[in-house]
Design a protein around this motif. Structure first.
Motif, PDB file in Angstrom:
ATOM      1  N   ASP A   7       3.410  -3.968 -10.514  1.00 22.39           N
ATOM      2  CA  ASP A   7       2.569  -3.500  -9.425  1.00 22.39           C
ATOM      3  C   ASP A   7       2.841  -2.039  -9.100  1.00 22.39           C
ATOM      4  O   ASP A   7       1.930  -1.258  -8.856  1.00 22.39           O
ATOM      5  N   PHE A   8       4.118  -1.660  -9.059  1.00 22.11           N
ATOM      6  CA  PHE A   8       4.454  -0.272  -8.802  1.00 22.11           C
ATOM      7  C   PHE A   8       3.880   0.635  -9.878  1.00 22.11           C
ATOM      8  O   PHE A   8       3.349   1.700  -9.594  1.00 22.11           O
ATOM      9  N   SER A   9       3.981   0.204 -11.140  1.00 27.79           N
ATOM     10  CA  SER A   9       3.475   1.038 -12.227  1.00 27.79           C
ATOM     11  C   SER A   9       1.968   1.222 -12.125  1.00 27.79           C
ATOM     12  O   SER A   9       1.436   2.271 -12.446  1.00 27.79           O
ATOM     13  N   VAL A  10       1.272   0.193 -11.634  1.00 28.29           N
ATOM     14  CA  VAL A  10      -0.183   0.264 -11.508  1.00 28.29           C
ATOM     15  C   VAL A  10      -0.598   1.389 -10.565  1.00 28.29           C
ATOM     16  O   VAL A  10      -1.563   2.104 -10.813  1.00 28.29           O
ATOM     17  N   ILE A  11       0.128   1.567  -9.462  1.00 30.00           N
ATOM     18  CA  ILE A  11      -0.270   2.612  -8.515  1.00 30.00           C
ATOM     19  C   ILE A  11       0.420   3.935  -8.806  1.00 30.00           C
ATOM     20  O   ILE A  11      -0.154   4.994  -8.604  1.00 30.00           O
ATOM     21  N   LEU A  12       1.662   3.892  -9.321  1.00 30.63           N
ATOM     22  CA  LEU A  12       2.374   5.141  -9.549  1.00 30.63           C
ATOM     23  C   LEU A  12       1.851   5.897 -10.763  1.00 30.63           C
ATOM     24  O   LEU A  12       2.003   7.111 -10.860  1.00 30.63           O
ATOM     25  N   LEU A  13       1.244   5.186 -11.713  1.00 32.66           N
ATOM     26  CA  LEU A  13       0.692   5.857 -12.879  1.00 32.66           C
ATOM     27  C   LEU A  13      -0.496   6.743 -12.497  1.00 32.66           C
ATOM     28  O   LEU A  13      -0.826   7.675 -13.211  1.00 32.66           O
ATOM     29  N   ARG A  14      -1.148   6.450 -11.390  1.00 33.80           N
ATOM     30  CA  ARG A  14      -2.284   7.233 -10.927  1.00 33.80           C
ATOM     31  C   ARG A  14      -2.122   7.510  -9.436  1.00 33.80           C
ATOM     32  O   ARG A  14      -2.395   6.642  -8.607  1.00 33.80           O
ATOM     33  N   PRO A  15      -1.658   8.705  -9.063  1.00 28.58           N
ATOM     34  CA  PRO A  15      -1.457   9.019  -7.645  1.00 28.58           C
ATOM     35  C   PRO A  15      -2.697   8.792  -6.784  1.00 28.58           C
ATOM     36  O   PRO A  15      -2.569   8.504  -5.596  1.00 28.58           O
ATOM     37  N   ARG A  16      -3.893   8.924  -7.366  1.00 22.11           N
ATOM     38  CA  ARG A  16      -5.097   8.712  -6.564  1.00 22.11           C
ATOM     39  C   ARG A  16      -5.181   7.270  -6.057  1.00 22.11           C
ATOM     40  O   ARG A  16      -5.751   7.005  -4.993  1.00 22.11           O
ATOM     41  N   ARG A  17      -4.590   6.316  -6.803  1.00 19.13           N
ATOM     42  CA  ARG A  17      -4.594   4.933  -6.334  1.00 19.13           C
ATOM     43  C   ARG A  17      -3.785   4.793  -5.048  1.00 19.13           C
ATOM     44  O   ARG A  17      -4.125   3.994  -4.169  1.00 19.13           O
ATOM     45  N   ILE A  20      -6.028   6.045  -2.309  1.00 19.41           N
ATOM     46  CA  ILE A  20      -7.038   5.044  -1.945  1.00 19.41           C
ATOM     47  C   ILE A  20      -6.435   4.012  -1.003  1.00 19.41           C
ATOM     48  O   ILE A  20      -7.021   3.670   0.037  1.00 19.41           O
ATOM     49  N   LEU A  21      -5.258   3.501  -1.348  1.00 20.99           N
ATOM     50  CA  LEU A  21      -4.613   2.490  -0.511  1.00 20.99           C
ATOM     51  C   LEU A  21      -4.281   3.048   0.871  1.00 20.99           C
ATOM     52  O   LEU A  21      -4.457   2.365   1.887  1.00 20.99           O
ATOM     53  N   ARG A  22      -3.805   4.278   0.921  1.00 16.37           N
ATOM     54  CA  ARG A  22      -3.464   4.873   2.214  1.00 16.37           C
ATOM     55  C   ARG A  22      -4.709   5.116   3.072  1.00 16.37           C
ATOM     56  O   ARG A  22      -4.673   4.964   4.301  1.00 16.37           O
ATOM     57  N   LEU A  23      -5.799   5.511   2.424  1.00 15.37           N
ATOM     58  CA  LEU A  23      -7.052   5.665   3.166  1.00 15.37           C
ATOM     59  C   LEU A  23      -7.488   4.338   3.779  1.00 15.37           C
ATOM     60  O   LEU A  23      -7.918   4.287   4.932  1.00 15.37           O
ATOM     61  N   LEU A  24      -7.376   3.259   3.009  1.00 13.98           N
ATOM     62  CA  LEU A  24      -7.792   1.954   3.499  1.00 13.98           C
ATOM     63  C   LEU A  24      -6.869   1.457   4.610  1.00 13.98           C
ATOM     64  O   LEU A  24      -7.308   0.733   5.510  1.00 13.98           O
ATOM     65  N   ILE A  25      -5.591   1.828   4.543  1.00 18.02           N
ATOM     66  CA  ILE A  25      -4.674   1.458   5.619  1.00 18.02           C
ATOM     67  C   ILE A  25      -5.065   2.159   6.913  1.00 18.02           C
ATOM     68  O   ILE A  25      -5.072   1.562   8.004  1.00 18.02           O
ATOM     69  N   SER A  26      -5.434   3.432   6.814  1.00 17.78           N
ATOM     70  CA  SER A  26      -5.744   4.213   8.011  1.00 17.78           C
ATOM     71  C   SER A  26      -7.165   4.003   8.525  1.00 17.78           C
ATOM     72  O   SER A  26      -7.408   4.028   9.733  1.00 17.78           O
ATOM     73  N   GLN A  27      -8.114   3.756   7.597  1.00 17.19           N
ATOM     74  CA  GLN A  27      -9.524   3.689   7.980  1.00 17.19           C
ATOM     75  C   GLN A  27     -10.068   2.264   8.046  1.00 17.19           C
ATOM     76  O   GLN A  27     -11.139   2.048   8.595  1.00 17.19           O
ATOM     77  N   LYS A  71      -1.069  -7.764   0.428  1.00 23.17           N
ATOM     78  CA  LYS A  71      -0.231  -7.401  -0.710  1.00 23.17           C
ATOM     79  C   LYS A  71      -0.267  -5.892  -0.930  1.00 23.17           C
ATOM     80  O   LYS A  71       0.757  -5.261  -1.218  1.00 23.17           O
ATOM     81  N   GLY A  72      -1.444  -5.301  -0.782  1.00 27.24           N
ATOM     82  CA  GLY A  72      -1.564  -3.859  -0.939  1.00 27.24           C
ATOM     83  C   GLY A  72      -0.795  -3.101   0.133  1.00 27.24           C
ATOM     84  O   GLY A  72      -0.149  -2.087  -0.155  1.00 27.24           O
ATOM     85  N   ARG A  73      -0.859  -3.609   1.369  1.00 29.80           N
ATOM     86  CA  ARG A  73      -0.117  -2.968   2.455  1.00 29.80           C
ATOM     87  C   ARG A  73       1.380  -3.017   2.191  1.00 29.80           C
ATOM     88  O   ARG A  73       2.085  -2.018   2.353  1.00 29.80           O
ATOM     89  N   ALA A  74       1.854  -4.204   1.773  1.00 23.99           N
ATOM     90  CA  ALA A  74       3.286  -4.352   1.526  1.00 23.99           C
ATOM     91  C   ALA A  74       3.736  -3.450   0.381  1.00 23.99           C
ATOM     92  O   ALA A  74       4.809  -2.838   0.438  1.00 23.99           O
ATOM     93  N   LEU A  75       2.903  -3.356  -0.635  1.00 23.64           N
ATOM     94  CA  LEU A  75       3.276  -2.554  -1.795  1.00 23.64           C
ATOM     95  C   LEU A  75       3.334  -1.065  -1.460  1.00 23.64           C
ATOM     96  O   LEU A  75       4.251  -0.358  -1.892  1.00 23.64           O
TER      97      LEU A  75
END
Length: 270
Positions: A7-17, A20-27, A71-75
């Protein structure tokens, strides 16, 4: 532990991911088009990232809207410590080149047709290619069209197509450890057959107009490039649906599809 690492590799391989997750957390729930405007990202790349996040259960997609899962929030909370120093943003030009080489815009646009329409269109194009191959005396050996002769068993084209579909599902289910097999996946796998199914039609159209020497060169190029295009489209399809990096899919496909094709071709005709 291993799943967390994936899971970490999925988001860390692409910083834009991560963005996206941070935008969804805030918005909260957001339209994909709004995310694209805020991040100033190419549409094909953004849709690809969203499909990867969705496949890993990090976001939920409902039509044009997406929202983050628990799961996305926790990750992303776990990743904050790792990303505290801030990742380097990859260059836009290199990312655009990668998207082109992996044919992501093409794959994204294919899926915008919807799985039903994609399945129908793919079937029509492939059947037309096979009819043309039959009329011109070609047989498909896994990934390579060859001129039929006594060395090629009748019906090998049908066996090759079934083997292609079976190997693709095997890679998806057992090598990429994904369980959901739906119409979207099946239509994408079938659509990946389109590039190499164009070979008989192209050769039929150009043969009367091209001299033998350049024709043989074109023939060799098509036999190399069209199967490669099919492999890349299939790898992108499997990557988007499984959430695994495209490199894994392409590696497995090269071993299980391209290498056997070359061996069979050399054994029969050389």
């Amino acid at each position: 532990m291993s799943r967390d690492f994936d899971d970490f590799s999925v988001i860390l391989l692409r910083p834009r991911r991560v963005q996206i997750l941070r935008l969804l957390i805030s918005q909260g729930t957001m339209k994909i088009s709004d995310i694209r405007k805020l991040l100033n990202a190419p549409a094909s790349s953004l849709y690809y990232d969203i499909e990867i996040l969705k496949a890993n259960g990090l976001i939920i997609k409902d039509g044009p809207y997406v929202k983050i899962t628990s799961k996305g929030r926790a990750l992303i909370e776990k990743a904050d410590g790792i990303l505290a120093q801030g990742p380097r943003k990859p260059g836009a030009k290199s990312e655009e080149l990668t998207n082109i080489l992996l044919m992501r815009p093409l794959t994204i646009n294919m899926y915008r047709l919807g799985p039903n329409a994609l399945l129908i269109y793919s079937t029509i194009i492939i059947v037309l290619g096979l009819v043309m191959a039959f009329m011109q005396g070609y047989e498909l050996l896994l990934l390579i069209f060859v001129e039929s002769n006594y060395l090629v068993p009748v019906g090998i084209t049908t066996v090759s197509i079934l083997a292609y579909l079976g190997i693709a599902l095997f890679i998806y289910r057992y090598l990429l450890s994904s369980e959901i097999i739906d119409l979207k996946l099946l239509s994408g796998i079938l659509a990946s057959l389109i590039p190499m199914s164009l070979y008989p039609t192209i050769m039929t159209l150009i043969t009367p107009w091209v001299a033998p020497l350049p024709l043989s060169i074109i023939d060799a190029l098509l036999k190399a490039l069209l199967p490669l295009a099919s492999l890349i489209v299939l790898a992108t399809v499997l990557s988007m649906t499984s959430g695994k990096p495209v490199e894994y899919s392409l590696l497995f496909e090269t071993i299980f599809l391209l290498i056997p094709s070359v061996i069979i071709y050399i054994a029969l005709f050389k």
